[in-house]
Design a protein around this motif. Structure first.
Motif, PDB file in Angstrom:
ATOM      1  N   LEU A 188     -58.089 118.383  17.976  1.00 55.25           N
ATOM      2  CA  LEU A 188     -57.484 117.047  17.955  1.00 55.25           C
ATOM      3  C   LEU A 188     -56.067 117.113  17.388  1.00 55.25           C
ATOM      4  CD1 LEU A 188     -57.632 114.018  18.410  1.00 55.25           C
ATOM      5  CD2 LEU A 188     -58.772 113.781  16.201  1.00 55.25           C
TER       6      LEU A 188
ATOM      7  N   LEU B 137     -60.243 108.481  19.864  1.00 51.81           N
ATOM      8  CA  LEU B 137     -60.742 109.662  19.151  1.00 51.81           C
ATOM      9  C   LEU B 137     -60.526 109.517  17.644  1.00 51.81           C
ATOM     10  CD1 LEU B 137     -59.529 112.409  21.662  1.00 51.81           C
ATOM     11  CD2 LEU B 137     -61.899 111.662  21.290  1.00 51.81           C
TER      12      LEU B 137
ATOM     13  N   LEU C 277     -64.152 116.326  22.474  1.00 53.08           N
ATOM     14  CA  LEU C 277     -62.773 116.733  22.198  1.00 53.08           C
ATOM     15  C   LEU C 277     -62.225 117.760  23.202  1.00 53.08           C
ATOM     16  CD1 LEU C 277     -62.604 116.654  18.309  1.00 53.08           C
ATOM     17  CD2 LEU C 277     -61.004 115.538  19.851  1.00 53.08           C
TER      18      LEU C 277
END
Lengths: 382, 342
Positions: free
Chosen positions: A263, A285, A327
């Protein structure tokens, strides 16, 4: 009315003070470790790094001082753990011992076992593996068949354990063996033992996983002698003990942070290209990340209060694995970079590792289906 | 949970259990104002929970208010309880008086230099039932001002959302209003989104409990459908979504009072809870089968509200875009620092 306890938990000042200390240590200690290695976080094996953490007092933080521990709170330990994971520290060598084996021995072990094991484990010098799964017993743990038969002064073990992470590096295994068979109660007759991995008759074969790493192993026991004083807890009480151990195994921040590095690298990539079309996806996210962290902190609060948050841990592990697995998918969709092995940008390599590794995140430590079964039981459906 | 919140929770739960029957909600959907319910809420001081002590309120925090919001969401109580609480809080922030009676919130309006209000306020909750509309808009000095405008006698376009709750349209053309500045840094969209987040968390509590109860009662193929693993796994997913929504609503309400950037907490909550609503309403209806699709069954009283609330004060996606932009601009290396500063 509310089935699960996720009340807001505030981390105390001493835990926040420790955060600063851990960050300062890591910014120095991780300088030379490339992102693709850091992406392995709690499966990254680096015994020298573990010894450094032991010297800092960051292994066995909550254990009693008389066993080499530091008597700090579960919330301080939580902060140390989440900082290690977020930074991608290679904490895999001592992870299992710190997370569950030490706790297990404190709860069920004998004084002799604690004295023998815990002080060295807290220094990061003594490493553990866990012998639970077998070739015919994965999620169905009670189907374990590896047998320990009573002999003079101890037990003779025959059988095979499978998927044993770090068996080839560990000094001890905490193993679940069948000591008797009751056809009407498969949960009875299981017993835990501390097994010295150097004992004659143990053969360890590495199993290469699809990423090319060989973290886990097959461990074969052929007439292996385990002395009486290495039985952990009571004979036949293994199922209860293992259930308690799994609560530790499932309740930590590693259950949602395994892909965190991706991320940050994705955000770095988007910042570099100036692409704004992914804003909402990134925000989503981030919202998941913040929510999972708050849920995880709540669990730490329950552990600190002496509760057994087995249901809450299952909820966070299930949601956490979905996040960790999403992810790499989002990173693929949003950045359009081919995942690479060994060459290419840091981003391409981190994506390469996690694209492959993430399928295991909803298998290890209890499959998605098992966790949801536990949640369904908590809801009163079974 | 504090003793105060325990008492608050017991009070609202008992009151709503007594007053919010399926018949009352269905009558409200036909336009009948639930007078007894409203009186009970006012008499117990619940509408003034967030009003300041000087305004005759309890000076309750957002954390206290969440107890009421979740309960209202669980029971689908068809009154502007949430709006009145928040309006009273806003009035108190600016030191303005809080009148009795239902209050509502206005968006889409602007405050002129002469202290007049202009613009078209759309989707005004219970506009025609409310005695006072409250807006939060920039004043001539740049600070946010709380605006109070009596609504009695104003011409309104009467509309309703799919929850069959009033969402009226009011056109203001230089109406004289009372206004005063406040210290808030976030506008109505933020507080409205937090209010809806709390209600949605409560609605999800209901969906989980109702769906589990139904799955244990309803028999097919010779056993309760809740005994089938396919159904259990679906309900487990619903449980995780409801748990996430409750956790983040709790966190956001606890922190907005002290955070430098309360918009961040609200953006996280609205984004996450919207997604929980999307998944959970589908699962709840799937588990209930055809009976849950009938007007007779009460499930839709909550699901239709959830579908309405998720669209108000910014969709999850619009809040996510704000969060994402902020994260990218702050940069990769600040992400973890920002997340752990909460």
């Amino acid at each position: 009315m509310q089935t699960f306890r996720f009340d807001p938990c505030r981390l105390p000042p001493e835990a926040e003070a420790l955060r600063g200390e851990v960050r300062a240590f890591l910014s120095d200690a991780l300088t030379d470790i490339p992102p693709v290695i850091r992406a392995q976080t709690w499966s990254g094996y680096d015994p020298e790094f573990s010894k450094k953490l032991g010297a800092k007092g960051w292994i066995g933080m909550t254990w009693p001082k008389k066993y080499g521990g530091h008597e700090r709170s579960a919330l301080e330990r939580y902060v140390m753990l989440e900082e290690m994971l977020a930074a991608g520290a290679p904490v895999g060598a001592h992870w299992i011992g710190d997370r569950q084996s030490g706790q297990l021995l404190l709860r069920f072990g004998t004084e002799e076992q604690r004295q023998l094991i815990l002080p060295k484990a807290a220094k990061g010098e003594l490493l553990f593996c866990i012998g639970m799964s077998e070739p015919d017993s994965g999620s169905d743990l009670a189907a374990a068949r590896t047998k320990a038969e009573k002999t003079d002064g101890g037990w003779t073990v025959n059988g095979t354990k499978l998927w044993t992470s770090n068996a080839h590096n560990a000094h001890y295994m905490i193993a679940l063996f069948r000591t008797s068979l009751d056809p009407d109660n498969r949960h009875a007759g299981l017993t835990q033992f501390l097994v010295d991995m150097k004992t004659p008759g143990i053969t360890i074969r590495p199993i290469k996983d699809l990423t090319g790493n060989a973290h886990f192993n097959e461990v074969v026991f052929e007439d292996v002698f385990v002395p009486d004083n290495m039985m952990v807890g009571e004979e036949g009480n293994g199922w209860t003990q293992v259930t308690a151990e799994l609560a530790f195994e499932r309740s930590g921040p590693e259950r949602y942070l395994s892909s965190f590095l991706l991320l940050t690298e994705l955000i770095r990539e988007l910042g570099r290209t100036g692409d704004t079309s992914a804003d909402a996806e990134i925000g989503r996210l981030v919202a998941h990340l913040v929510t999972l962290r708050q849920m995880s902190v709540s669990i730490a609060g329950l552990l600190e209060a002496g509760e057994n948050p087995i249901q809450e841990a299952s909820v966070v592990k299930d949601l956490g694995a979905l996040f960790e697995q999403e992810l790499p998918v989002k990173a693929h969709e949003l950045a359009g970079v081919e995942p690479m092995l060994g060459t290419g940008s840091d981003y391409a390599q981190v994506l390469g590792f996690l694209t492959q590794a993430s399928v295991s995140f909803s298998l290890r430590g209890g499959t998605r289906e098992i966790l949801r079964g536990i949640i369904a039981r908590g809801l009163g459906l079974r | 949970m504090s003793e105060f919140r325990n008492i608050l929770g017991e009070t609202i739960d008992r009151l709503l259990a007594d007053h919010v029957t399926k018949e009352i909600v269905q009558k409200a959907e036909e336009g009948v104002w639930p007078k007894k319910l409203w009186s009970a809420l006012e008499e117990n001081g619940l509408t003034r929970l967030m009003a300041g002590e000087e305004q005759g309120g309890a000076g309750g925090s957002w954390g206290d208010a969440l107890v009421i919001l979740r309960a209202q969401g669980r029971y689908a109580a068809p009154v502007p309880l949430a709006e009145t609480m928040v309006a009273a809080w806003l009035l108190s922030q600016a030191g303005l008086d809080v009148p009795d009676g239902p209050l509502t919130l206005l968006t889409g309006v602007t405050l002129g230099k002469e202290g007049t209000l202009s613009g078209t306020a759309t989707h005004v909750p219970w506009g025609h039932n409310a005695v006072l509309g409250v807006a939060l808009v920039p004043g001539p000095d740049g600070a946010l001002h709380v605006v109070a405008v009596p609504l009695a006698g104003l011409k309104m376009g009467l509309e309703e959302n799919i929850a069959r709750e009033p969402r009226d349209t009011i056109i203001f053309e230089g109406h004289a209003v009372t206004s005063a500045p406040c210290d808030l840094t976030e506008g109505m969209e933020t507080w409205g989104a937090l209010m809806r987040s709390g209600l949605m968390a409560g609605g999800l509590d209901y969906l989980l409990n109702q769906s589990v109860e139904y799955a244990n009662d309803r028999k097919q193929f010779g056993k309760p459908i809740g005994k089938f693993q396919a159904v259990q796994q679906q309900l487990a997913v619903l449980a995780t979504q409801a748990a996430a929504a409750g956790a983040i609503a709790g966190h956001a309400c606890e922190r907005v009072g002290e955070a430098d950037d309360p918009g961040f907490e609200v953006a996280v909550a609205k984004t996450r809870i919207d997604e929980a609503v999307n998944m959970s309403t589908s699962i709840a209806h799937q588990v209930h089968g055809a009976i849950g699709f009938t007007y007779e069954h009460g499930l839709h009283l909550v699901t239709r509200r959830l579908w309405s609330w998720r669209a108000e004060y910014g969709s999850g996606r619009s809040w996510a875009a704000r969060l994402g932009r902020q994260a990218i601009e702050r940069g990769a290396d600040n992400l973890w620092t920002d997340v752990t500063a909460r």
